[in-house]
Design a protein around this motif. Structure first.
Motif, PDB file in Angstrom:
ATOM      1  N   LYS A 374       0.841  -1.192   0.000  1.00  0.00           N
ATOM      2  CA  LYS A 374       0.000   0.000   0.000  1.00  0.00           C
ATOM      3  C   LYS A 374       0.877   1.243   0.000  1.00  0.00           C
ATOM      4  O   LYS A 374       1.927   1.279   0.642  1.00  0.00           O
ATOM      5  N   ALA A 375       0.412   2.252  -0.710  1.00  0.00           N
ATOM      6  CA  ALA A 375       1.204   3.481  -0.855  1.00  0.00           C
ATOM      7  C   ALA A 375       0.948   4.402   0.323  1.00  0.00           C
ATOM      8  O   ALA A 375       0.163   5.342   0.254  1.00  0.00           O
ATOM      9  N   ASP A 376       1.614   4.112   1.444  1.00  0.00           N
ATOM     10  CA  ASP A 376       1.572   4.936   2.652  1.00  0.00           C
ATOM     11  C   ASP A 376       2.975   5.492   2.862  1.00  0.00           C
ATOM     12  O   ASP A 376       3.903   4.745   3.205  1.00  0.00           O
ATOM     13  N   LEU A 377       3.132   6.805   2.657  1.00  0.00           N
ATOM     14  CA  LEU A 377       4.458   7.421   2.678  1.00  0.00           C
ATOM     15  C   LEU A 377       4.433   8.731   3.445  1.00  0.00           C
ATOM     16  O   LEU A 377       3.389   9.392   3.540  1.00  0.00           O
ATOM     17  N   VAL A 378       5.606   9.108   3.939  1.00  0.00           N
ATOM     18  CA  VAL A 378       5.816  10.402   4.594  1.00  0.00           C
ATOM     19  C   VAL A 378       7.003  11.083   3.934  1.00  0.00           C
ATOM     20  O   VAL A 378       8.044  10.448   3.707  1.00  0.00           O
ATOM     21  N   LEU A 379       6.858  12.370   3.623  1.00  0.00           N
ATOM     22  CA  LEU A 379       7.939  13.157   3.036  1.00  0.00           C
ATOM     23  C   LEU A 379       8.343  14.255   4.012  1.00  0.00           C
ATOM     24  O   LEU A 379       7.526  15.125   4.363  1.00  0.00           O
ATOM     25  N   PHE A 380       9.595  14.198   4.470  1.00  0.00           N
ATOM     26  CA  PHE A 380      10.141  15.197   5.383  1.00  0.00           C
ATOM     27  C   PHE A 380      10.834  16.295   4.575  1.00  0.00           C
ATOM     28  O   PHE A 380      11.634  16.004   3.691  1.00  0.00           O
ATOM     29  N   ASP A 381      10.552  17.521   4.944  1.00  0.00           N
ATOM     30  CA  ASP A 381      11.169  18.691   4.319  1.00  0.00           C
ATOM     31  C   ASP A 381      12.517  18.946   4.999  1.00  0.00           C
ATOM     32  O   ASP A 381      12.575  19.301   6.181  1.00  0.00           O
ATOM     33  N   THR A 382      13.599  18.784   4.249  1.00  0.00           N
ATOM     34  CA  THR A 382      14.920  18.962   4.839  1.00  0.00           C
ATOM     35  C   THR A 382      15.420  20.403   4.750  1.00  0.00           C
ATOM     36  O   THR A 382      16.530  20.690   5.230  1.00  0.00           O
ATOM     37  N   ALA A 401      15.031  15.696  14.216  1.00  0.00           N
ATOM     38  CA  ALA A 401      13.751  16.188  13.708  1.00  0.00           C
ATOM     39  C   ALA A 401      12.601  15.858  14.645  1.00  0.00           C
ATOM     40  O   ALA A 401      12.745  15.155  15.648  1.00  0.00           O
ATOM     41  N   ASP A 402      11.441  16.387  14.302  1.00  0.00           N
ATOM     42  CA  ASP A 402      10.175  15.948  14.872  1.00  0.00           C
ATOM     43  C   ASP A 402       9.133  16.066  13.765  1.00  0.00           C
ATOM     44  O   ASP A 402       9.449  16.347  12.619  1.00  0.00           O
ATOM     45  N   GLY A 403       7.873  15.841  14.116  1.00  0.00           N
ATOM     46  CA  GLY A 403       6.840  15.811  13.091  1.00  0.00           C
ATOM     47  C   GLY A 403       6.598  17.126  12.392  1.00  0.00           C
ATOM     48  O   GLY A 403       5.946  17.149  11.338  1.00  0.00           O
ATOM     49  N   ARG A 404       7.107  18.226  12.934  1.00  0.00           N
ATOM     50  CA  ARG A 404       6.836  19.528  12.320  1.00  0.00           C
ATOM     51  C   ARG A 404       7.511  19.712  10.968  1.00  0.00           C
ATOM     52  O   ARG A 404       7.154  20.619  10.220  1.00  0.00           O
ATOM     53  N   SER A 405       8.468  18.868  10.644  1.00  0.00           N
ATOM     54  CA  SER A 405       9.093  18.987   9.329  1.00  0.00           C
ATOM     55  C   SER A 405       8.456  18.066   8.297  1.00  0.00           C
ATOM     56  O   SER A 405       8.974  17.927   7.185  1.00  0.00           O
ATOM     57  N   ILE A 406       7.332  17.443   8.641  1.00  0.00           N
ATOM     58  CA  ILE A 406       6.644  16.585   7.683  1.00  0.00           C
ATOM     59  C   ILE A 406       5.857  17.447   6.701  1.00  0.00           C
ATOM     60  O   ILE A 406       4.959  18.204   7.093  1.00  0.00           O
ATOM     61  N   HIS A 407       6.199  17.327   5.443  1.00  0.00           N
ATOM     62  CA  HIS A 407       5.663  18.167   4.376  1.00  0.00           C
ATOM     63  C   HIS A 407       4.468  17.519   3.694  1.00  0.00           C
ATOM     64  O   HIS A 407       3.463  18.185   3.396  1.00  0.00           O
ATOM     65  N   THR A 408       4.551  16.208   3.441  1.00  0.00           N
ATOM     66  CA  THR A 408       3.532  15.495   2.680  1.00  0.00           C
ATOM     67  C   THR A 408       3.291  14.136   3.314  1.00  0.00           C
ATOM     68  O   THR A 408       4.243  13.467   3.741  1.00  0.00           O
ATOM     69  N   VAL A 409       2.018  13.741   3.387  1.00  0.00           N
ATOM     70  CA  VAL A 409       1.644  12.411   3.873  1.00  0.00           C
ATOM     71  C   VAL A 409       0.694  11.794   2.858  1.00  0.00           C
ATOM     72  O   VAL A 409      -0.261  12.441   2.413  1.00  0.00           O
ATOM     73  N   ILE A 410       0.969  10.556   2.504  1.00  0.00           N
ATOM     74  CA  ILE A 410       0.165   9.829   1.524  1.00  0.00           C
ATOM     75  C   ILE A 410      -0.348   8.551   2.181  1.00  0.00           C
ATOM     76  O   ILE A 410       0.428   7.806   2.798  1.00  0.00           O
ATOM     77  N   VAL A 411      -1.649   8.308   2.081  1.00  0.00           N
ATOM     78  CA  VAL A 411      -2.265   7.084   2.610  1.00  0.00           C
ATOM     79  C   VAL A 411      -3.077   6.441   1.499  1.00  0.00           C
ATOM     80  O   VAL A 411      -3.944   7.087   0.903  1.00  0.00           O
ATOM     81  N   ASP A 412      -2.786   5.174   1.230  1.00  0.00           N
ATOM     82  CA  ASP A 412      -3.536   4.449   0.199  1.00  0.00           C
ATOM     83  C   ASP A 412      -3.416   5.126  -1.165  1.00  0.00           C
ATOM     84  O   ASP A 412      -4.349   5.095  -1.969  1.00  0.00           O
ATOM     85  N   GLY A 413      -2.301   5.794  -1.391  1.00  0.00           N
ATOM     86  CA  GLY A 413      -2.092   6.490  -2.651  1.00  0.00           C
ATOM     87  C   GLY A 413      -2.736   7.849  -2.751  1.00  0.00           C
ATOM     88  O   GLY A 413      -2.635   8.519  -3.786  1.00  0.00           O
ATOM     89  N   ARG A 414      -3.375   8.296  -1.685  1.00  0.00           N
ATOM     90  CA  ARG A 414      -4.051   9.591  -1.654  1.00  0.00           C
ATOM     91  C   ARG A 414      -3.231  10.572  -0.829  1.00  0.00           C
ATOM     92  O   ARG A 414      -2.835  10.252   0.296  1.00  0.00           O
ATOM     93  N   VAL A 415      -2.971  11.748  -1.371  1.00  0.00           N
ATOM     94  CA  VAL A 415      -2.239  12.777  -0.625  1.00  0.00           C
ATOM     95  C   VAL A 415      -3.200  13.400   0.387  1.00  0.00           C
ATOM     96  O   VAL A 415      -4.149  14.093   0.024  1.00  0.00           O
ATOM     97  N   VAL A 416      -2.941  13.142   1.677  1.00  0.00           N
ATOM     98  CA  VAL A 416      -3.835  13.641   2.722  1.00  0.00           C
ATOM     99  C   VAL A 416      -3.254  14.859   3.439  1.00  0.00           C
ATOM    100  O   VAL A 416      -3.999  15.651   4.024  1.00  0.00           O
TER     101      VAL A 416
END
Length: 457
Positions: A374-382, A401-416
């Motif tokens: 399943k396309a569940d991903l996290v993209l951190f902004d460096t 880091a912590d969660g505040r640098s998370i730029h994009t989250v994808i669940v089931d292929g959907r950008v949430v």
């Protein structure tokens, strides 16, 4: 669903069997699943409906949160002074007093916080009273949810849903039948007795049978220690974990939450039975639970026990940031054991991704970035100060880091979560509403705690 390409990522932390870290990597997503993972040059000829430029991103699997009471805490977050002792009697009093509308709003706020901090799947261990009222929030947010109905049939030191044994079994059976597999499989239903101390042997055995029959899982709060073992030895069991085993309530589909105080024999038993755990390192530290004496995360992992991390609740750890939780897991045993080799950064990241997913029985679908999953991903902004400079992206993630640098989250292929923003709720309006709910909840329950040791003028 539109196809998606994560292109030219600065680093991709795959968590695949080789634990490859791809520099300048790309990921192709189609119909909610990962189709290819590789170097950007290898995938350059393949386009997609949407291409996300990830040149300044570190990409990881989506995080799992294995123990997360989501339903009440945001409305009264931070009300407990550090010297209050156990807040549980007040916690459950407040939770039991919430209405459907209130629980929907507070759960929605919890989901916003979870997603913005990279959690794509969480286990609510039975604290949601009105799942029907919250279903729309789960659907709108696109998150994965594991939930159930909390049941007990014995007296408890704080208010919990208590039923006759047969009624508790019937309610659980109905819940599993009605809820398991909804939201296109993003929602899973588990059996959720509260604890061995608040549930009879008959109830625990029956709920384990239900979990087996429905091919799902069971979770409950579980702890041990010298004093508790003495109490169970009076029942004829060597420990609370051995008592569960004698009742037939251990196995690969059982997740024991917290597990502080378990000894070597209990860990061996968990490993032999394939039983997994969900541990909440920040709650343990904040609550002064004595990780040095009672924490056994290194021993559990050494025996092959799968462990997930959890944030517990907004009045236990007080945050829903799994990156902060994995950081705590990585550092607290180094200090407690005075051994810097304990829980390396790589292990901590595994706990929040693949190992955690395996502990929850979803490791075949999520937890690593591999074709077919399943396309569940996290993209951190460096492009943030805490990521500078970067030579080892795992160390940067776990220790900087912590969660505040998370730029994009994808669940089931959907950008949430897209460029730090979600679109399923008006956040300022929700914040105001939850503040109002908290004030009304405290007023009608008569809960009064000092707002601050320092004067608020």
């Amino acid at each position: 669903m539109p196809t998606l390409k994560i292109d030219h990522a600065r680093y991709v932390l795959t968590l695949d069997p080789q634990r490859r870290i791809l520099r300048d990597g790309s990921i192709l997503i189609d119909n909610g699943r990962i189709t290819r993972v590789g170097k950007a040059a290898e995938l350059a000829s393949t386009g997609a409906d949407r291409v996300i430029d990830a040149r300044q991103m570190v990409v990881t699997p989506g995080f799992v949160n294995g123990h997360m009471h989501i339903s009440y805490g945001h409305a009264v977050r931070g009300i407990f002074p550090d010297d209050v002792g156990s807040p549980l009697p007040t916690v459950f009093k407040l939770q039991m007093a919430m209405t459907e509308e209130e629980e929907h709003a507070t759960s929605l706020l919890g989901i916003v916080e979870l997603l913005k901090n990279g959690t794509v799947c969480f286990v609510d261990p039975g604290s949601t009273k009105f799942p029907d009222a919250c279903l729309q929030a789960y659907e709108d947010a696109g998150i994965r949810v594991i939930l159930g109905e909390c049941v007990t049939d014995l007296a408890a030191p704080f208010p919990l849903p208590r039923y006759e044994t047969a009624q508790a079994v019937n309610r659980t059976a109905a819940f599993l039948k009605s809820w398991h597999g909804r939201l296109n499989g993003r929602l899973r239903a588990w059996a959720m007795p509260f604890s061995p101390e608040t549930c009879s042997a008959d109830l625990l055995r029956a709920l384990k049978r239900l979990a087996d029959e429905h091919r799902t899982s069971l979770t409950l709060h579980h702890g041990s220690g010298a004093k508790v073992r003495q109490e169970y030895q009076a029942r004829g069991a060597a420990s609370p974990t051995h008592w569960l085993e004698s009742m037939g309530v251990l196995g690969p589909n059982v997740v024991l939450a917290h597990v502080l105080g378990v000894d070597a024999a209990e860990i061996d038993l968990m490993a032999r039975m394939g039983t997994t755990a969900a541990m909440c390192p920040v709650t343990a530290a904040k609550g002064g639970r004595g990780v040095g004496e009672h924490g056994r995360l290194p021993e559990l992992l050494a025996k092959g026990v799968k462990v997930a991390l959890g944030c517990d609740s907004p009045n236990n750890s007080n945050h829903l940031d799994i990156v902060r939780a994995l950081n705590m897991a990585a550092i607290q045993y180094k200090d407690a054991r005075q051994d810097m080799k304990q829980i390396p950064a790589e292990t901590a990241l595994e706990l929040a991704t693949l190992t955690g997913a395996q502990a929850l029985g979803v490791g075949d679908e999520i937890g690593s970035l591999e074709a077919g999953k399943k396309a569940d991903l996290v993209l951190f902004d460096t492009q943030r100060p805490e990521w500078q400079a970067m030579f080892n992206p795992i160390n940067n993630l776990v220790y900087n880091a912590d969660g505040r640098s998370i730029h994009t989250v994808i669940v089931d292929g959907r950008v949430v979560i897209d460029a730090y923003r979600q679109t399923f709720v008006d956040e300022p309006r929700l914040y105001s509403k939850v503040q109002e709910i908290g004030e009304k909840l405290l007023a009608r329950t008569g809960v009064s705690l000092p707002p601050s040791r320092w004067p608020i003028v």
